[in-house]
Design a protein around this motif. Sequence first.
Motif, short mmCIF file in Angstrom:
data_model
loop_
_atom_site.label_atom_id
_atom_site.label_comp_id
_atom_site.label_asym_id
_atom_site.label_seq_id
_atom_site.Cartn_x
_atom_site.Cartn_y
_atom_site.Cartn_z
N LYS A 197 141.66 -6.84 124.61
CA LYS A 197 142.13 -6.41 125.91
C LYS A 197 140.98 -6.35 126.93
O LYS A 197 141.14 -6.74 128.10
CB LYS A 197 142.82 -5.04 125.80
CG LYS A 197 144.14 -5.09 125.08
CD LYS A 197 144.77 -3.71 125.01
CE LYS A 197 146.13 -3.76 124.31
NZ LYS A 197 146.75 -2.41 124.23
N LEU B 133 137.98 -11.41 131.60
CA LEU B 133 138.34 -12.76 132.04
C LEU B 133 139.21 -12.72 133.28
O LEU B 133 139.05 -13.53 134.21
CB LEU B 133 139.06 -13.50 130.90
CG LEU B 133 138.22 -13.83 129.66
CD1 LEU B 133 139.07 -14.45 128.56
CD2 LEU B 133 137.09 -14.81 130.05
N SER B 134 140.11 -11.74 133.31
CA SER B 134 140.96 -11.60 134.49
C SER B 134 140.14 -11.20 135.72
O SER B 134 140.37 -11.69 136.83
CB SER B 134 142.04 -10.55 134.20
OG SER B 134 142.84 -10.34 135.33
N SER B 135 139.12 -10.33 135.53
CA SER B 135 138.25 -9.94 136.66
C SER B 135 137.46 -11.12 137.17
O SER B 135 137.27 -11.31 138.39
CB SER B 135 137.30 -8.81 136.21
OG SER B 135 138.03 -7.68 135.79
N GLU B 136 136.98 -11.94 136.21
CA GLU B 136 136.20 -13.14 136.62
C GLU B 136 137.07 -14.08 137.42
O GLU B 136 136.65 -14.64 138.46
CB GLU B 136 135.67 -13.84 135.37
CG GLU B 136 134.83 -15.07 135.70
CD GLU B 136 134.41 -15.82 134.45
OE1 GLU B 136 133.67 -16.80 134.58
OE2 GLU B 136 134.85 -15.41 133.33
N ASN B 137 138.27 -14.24 137.01
CA ASN B 137 139.19 -15.12 137.73
C ASN B 137 139.49 -14.57 139.12
O ASN B 137 139.53 -15.30 140.13
CB ASN B 137 140.47 -15.28 136.92
CG ASN B 137 141.40 -16.34 137.50
OD1 ASN B 137 140.94 -17.39 137.96
ND2 ASN B 137 142.69 -16.05 137.48
N ASN B 138 139.67 -13.22 139.13
CA ASN B 138 139.92 -12.61 140.43
C ASN B 138 138.71 -12.74 141.35
O ASN B 138 138.83 -12.97 142.59
CB ASN B 138 140.28 -11.12 140.26
CG ASN B 138 141.64 -10.96 139.61
OD1 ASN B 138 142.51 -11.80 139.79
ND2 ASN B 138 141.83 -9.88 138.86
N ASP C 290 140.17 -9.83 127.81
CA ASP C 290 141.17 -10.35 128.74
C ASP C 290 140.99 -9.75 130.12
O ASP C 290 141.13 -10.44 131.17
CB ASP C 290 142.58 -10.04 128.21
CG ASP C 290 142.89 -10.80 126.93
OD1 ASP C 290 142.21 -11.81 126.67
OD2 ASP C 290 143.82 -10.36 126.18
N ALA C 291 140.62 -8.45 130.15
CA ALA C 291 140.40 -7.80 131.45
C ALA C 291 139.19 -8.41 132.16
O ALA C 291 139.21 -8.63 133.38
CB ALA C 291 140.22 -6.30 131.24
#
Length: 437
Positions: free
Chosen positions: A393, A399-404, A396-397
């Motif tokens: 998690k 990776l999600s922050s990097e994408n954001n 994933d968080a």
Amino acid sequence: MQEIKCPKCGEVFQVDETGYAAIVKQVRDEEFHREIHERLEQFEKEKNASVELAKTATAKAYDVALAKKAMEINDLKSQLNMQKMSQAASLQDALNKKELELAQKDQLIAGLTARLNAGKQEIELAIAKVVNEKQQELNDKEQNILQLTSAIENGKKESELREQTLITQYQEKLKFKDEEIERYKDFKLRQSTKMVGESLEQHCEIEFNKLRMTGFANAYFEKDNDARTGSKGDYIYREADEDGTEFISIMFEMKNEMDATSTKKKNEDFFKELDKDRREKNCEYAVLVSMLESESELYNTGIVDVSYRYPKMYVIRPQFFIPIITLLRNAAQNSLQYRKELSVIKTQNIDISNFENDLNEFKDKFSRNYRLASEKFKKAIEEIDKTIDHLQKTKDALLSSENNLRLANNKAEDLSIKRLTRNNPTMAAKFADLEKD
């Protein structure tokens, strides 16, 4: 009362036991004398018939013998006459010889006559012997009848004498029992309730101590003083063999009662408590020595088995105290060998059971340790899985922050005044004024 029916008129009337016995005795005596008279007449007839038969047979045999001899003589005379007639001429010279022969013939006839007379005498002697033997047999039978009659009369007299003696003895015993009952009642009336109970216990203890050294040397017989369970019996009897193996144990309870007591107890009122004491003191048998219910035919007959109410329980009167111990003890001694074999088998079973118990205990402990280790391992795996899930998690968080951030950067790079003032006329006018200045 007995009923007797008249054979002539058919009327039924009743007589008491004494009258009935007298009638039966009279009929029996008349039948006996009539039977003896009939047998004497029969013996006399048989004797006369035997004598007549012997005389008839002897006479017949004598007549047959005489006829036979007469025939022989006639035959001889016929032969002699024929010889005389046929040889008269030719045998004149032999007359002397023939006369001699005739003389011999006469001697022969005399001899035959003498033999016939001797045979007749022998027959008469045989007849006399038979008659004497029959007469002797008849005399013997008459003597036997007289002896039998005398024996019956003597037996009747002896029976009457024994009956009278028994009646006298019974009356004396009954009188003695009545006196004993009166003395016992008087003794009980002069005792307190506590003394009544103690007297029965003392009686049983004294009776046992009389035979302790001779018949019960290895036995234990003491009062039950252990009241830790809330109740106790009166006495406990235990006995073991030479090896120390106990083969019999009895819990005794003694119950007595005064005749003047208003509330009468029953034996069955004490069964439950006695069975409880037996089980708590680990005794095999339970015996209630009781003077209660003194009129009861059941308890006065002897040893009463009440196992239908409680297992291995008996009720006795005081006089059966030693016999009940002896009976139960003998029965237990007969089964002692089986008890020893059963004890050996139990010991073997205990060894096997101990081995099985140790094995089961090891298996239980191993299973418990395995279960605990398995639970801890499973818990650790679950924690690792939780940690991996948490890291996943987190990953994933991130990776999600990097994408954001990338999207934000791209949006920042695409940011322009035109984009900022689009759809915003005020800001567009401001930026337009700035550009003019």
